[in-house]
Write an enzyme that holds these catalytic residues in place. Sequence first.
Site, short mmCIF file in Angstrom:
data_model
loop_
_atom_site.label_atom_id
_atom_site.label_comp_id
_atom_site.label_asym_id
_atom_site.label_seq_id
_atom_site.Cartn_x
_atom_site.Cartn_y
_atom_site.Cartn_z
N HIS A 192 41.16 83.27 58.09
CA HIS A 192 42.54 82.27 57.57
C HIS A 192 42.73 82.82 56.20
O HIS A 192 41.99 83.08 55.51
CB HIS A 192 41.94 80.75 57.68
CG HIS A 192 40.95 80.47 57.08
ND1 HIS A 192 41.04 79.94 55.70
CD2 HIS A 192 39.55 80.18 57.30
CE1 HIS A 192 39.87 79.67 55.19
NE2 HIS A 192 39.03 79.73 56.09
N ASP A 210 44.33 80.79 54.06
CA ASP A 210 44.30 79.86 52.86
C ASP A 210 43.22 79.62 52.28
O ASP A 210 42.05 80.03 52.62
CB ASP A 210 44.71 78.36 53.38
CG ASP A 210 44.12 78.14 54.56
OD1 ASP A 210 43.67 78.81 55.50
OD2 ASP A 210 43.35 76.77 54.57
N GLU A 252 43.61 76.42 57.57
CA GLU A 252 42.21 76.04 57.98
C GLU A 252 41.39 75.15 57.31
O GLU A 252 40.62 74.11 57.76
CB GLU A 252 41.31 77.52 58.13
CG GLU A 252 40.08 77.23 58.87
CD GLU A 252 38.89 76.77 58.40
OE1 GLU A 252 37.93 76.25 59.07
OE2 GLU A 252 38.78 76.64 57.07
N GLU A 253 41.74 75.16 56.04
CA GLU A 253 40.76 74.08 55.04
C GLU A 253 41.39 72.81 55.00
O GLU A 253 40.93 71.82 54.41
CB GLU A 253 40.81 74.76 53.56
CG GLU A 253 40.19 76.12 53.40
CD GLU A 253 38.79 76.19 53.75
OE1 GLU A 253 38.10 75.24 54.15
OE2 GLU A 253 38.17 77.42 53.57
N ASP A 255 35.53 84.63 65.18
CA ASP A 255 36.12 83.91 64.00
C ASP A 255 35.04 83.91 62.75
O ASP A 255 33.98 84.34 62.93
CB ASP A 255 36.36 82.47 64.00
CG ASP A 255 37.51 81.66 63.15
OD1 ASP A 255 37.78 82.58 62.34
OD2 ASP A 255 37.69 80.36 62.98
N HIS A 270 32.81 76.78 49.09
CA HIS A 270 33.97 75.93 48.66
C HIS A 270 33.55 75.33 47.13
O HIS A 270 34.53 74.62 46.64
CB HIS A 270 34.00 74.53 49.32
CG HIS A 270 34.53 74.80 50.86
ND1 HIS A 270 34.67 74.00 52.05
CD2 HIS A 270 35.09 76.15 51.45
CE1 HIS A 270 35.03 74.56 53.01
NE2 HIS A 270 35.46 75.81 52.63
N ASP A 286 35.43 83.17 51.51
CA ASP A 286 35.73 82.13 52.66
C ASP A 286 37.33 82.01 52.31
O ASP A 286 38.04 81.45 51.36
CB ASP A 286 35.17 80.74 52.44
CG ASP A 286 35.97 79.65 53.55
OD1 ASP A 286 36.52 80.14 54.42
OD2 ASP A 286 35.60 78.65 53.34
ZN LIG Z 1 36.90 79.12 56.19
#
Ligand SMILES: [Zn+2]
Length: 487
Positions: A119, A121, A188-189, A215, A461, A154
């Site tokens: 992803h 984003d 995705e987030e 994934d 994150h 990520d």
């Molecule tokens: Zn992710």
Amino acid sequence: MKRIAAALFLILVVLVLIVTLRAALLKPPAISVPAFTPIALDDKGALQRFIGAIQIPTESQSGGERPNQAVMQKMREYLEQSFPKVHATMQREVLTDGALLFTWKGRDTSLKPAILMGHMDVVPVPAEALPLWKHPPYSGEVAEGFIWGRGTFDDKIHVLSLLEAAETLIARGFVPARTILFAFGDDEENGGKYGAQNIVKLLQQRNVQPEFVIDEGGAIVSGMIPGVTQPVALIGTAEKGYVDVVLSTVGKGGHSSAPPPHTAIGELSAALTKLEANQFPASLPATVRSQYDTLAPYLPFAKRLPLANLWLFQPLIVRLGLQNPLQAGSFRTTTAEDMFNAGFKENALPPSARAVINFRILPGETVSSVIDRVRSVVNDAGVTVSDANPGSSRNPSPASPIDSNGYRTLDTTIHQLFPNVIVIPNLLNAATDSSYYCVLTPNVYRFLAVDLDPSALELAHGLNERMAPEKYLKAVQFTAQLIENIH
Ligand SMILES: [Zn+2]
């Protein structure tokens, strides 16, 4: 009496013998993987292209908003510029909300395609967190042995390593054995409802039934499993579900000199106490069982013994696991009472009270079975129970098999690139875009070819997300080899 005692003793001896033998005979399988020559990369260029992507702040919108198309457009243009061979060779489709679908035609189009995901984003960086970053989150600065920035882990590493690997392979004249799709979401987030869901809808309309999907959501870890000295590659073969449940009560309000036996706060508190006292039932999900089966041969004897004899020790393992908050989530749906709001003045009765509880749902249960159970445990008509945010709740994913083409391809490639690693399936305690793809195929796997130390897990994150350049290059190398290995 003596005979009974003798018989019991004999049974015990036989039992001990069986248990010991089962553990003693368990040996790690012989691993032999095809020899391979590492694919030469343009290291300097690859790192520059990765850094350039980190510098585009593709932050996910909050509150279920659509992805920011201006910044996604910038990202698309950047990728187009950076990977000309990919864009000349593959068909690229931009979906309405900005997700990308690349089709790389294989040599045999009668074979089902493989889908490789990532992803674009990233989790937003709040303004107040900016000063806490040692190097700004969208700088892509190279310092202290790392590339710093949001997305280095990520999940731009996935998107960029897939494109970099493909660009390299195309330059060498490589054509994949079967068609390969790259599917890149852009929210995705934020739950994936504009990115991944749209891609899956399109694939369903086209009746695409992929051979497998890979994934994010796994990695190589060290030191996380007591007794195991080798690094362990966790391939996510299932995901837990997720639901936030709101409990609310209504009171009469009024002056606190004449209170009822229970105020809105008292009634809600009683409900919350019942839920903590009545935790969800425990079990050993198929994915965790299969993880134990795979891991057992590598453990020292004392630890191998119970795992090699789950038929006998399962209840004990589950009971001990529940006592450790870091492990308990593998054995039951967890209950986290996270928010409580009520009252506005010291001498006024609260007109209402509201609490939010976060449940991570174990395979076998569903969002609605969790809500039903909450209602029956609370068992109070005065307490309203509802899904706080139906858009973000998800059932657990089905468990993907470990004897499929997809799992084997990952397993082989991991052993080629990381020779001393143990590969095991894993139940992921987080949601990824890949869970949407479970309607297309039973074979959905989650893995990133980066070896992490445990402290790195919180970078995803959090603050100071970063990646060592050599780890990024290794991920590209892995991806190129993975693509070559897909048959
Ligand atoms: Zn992710």
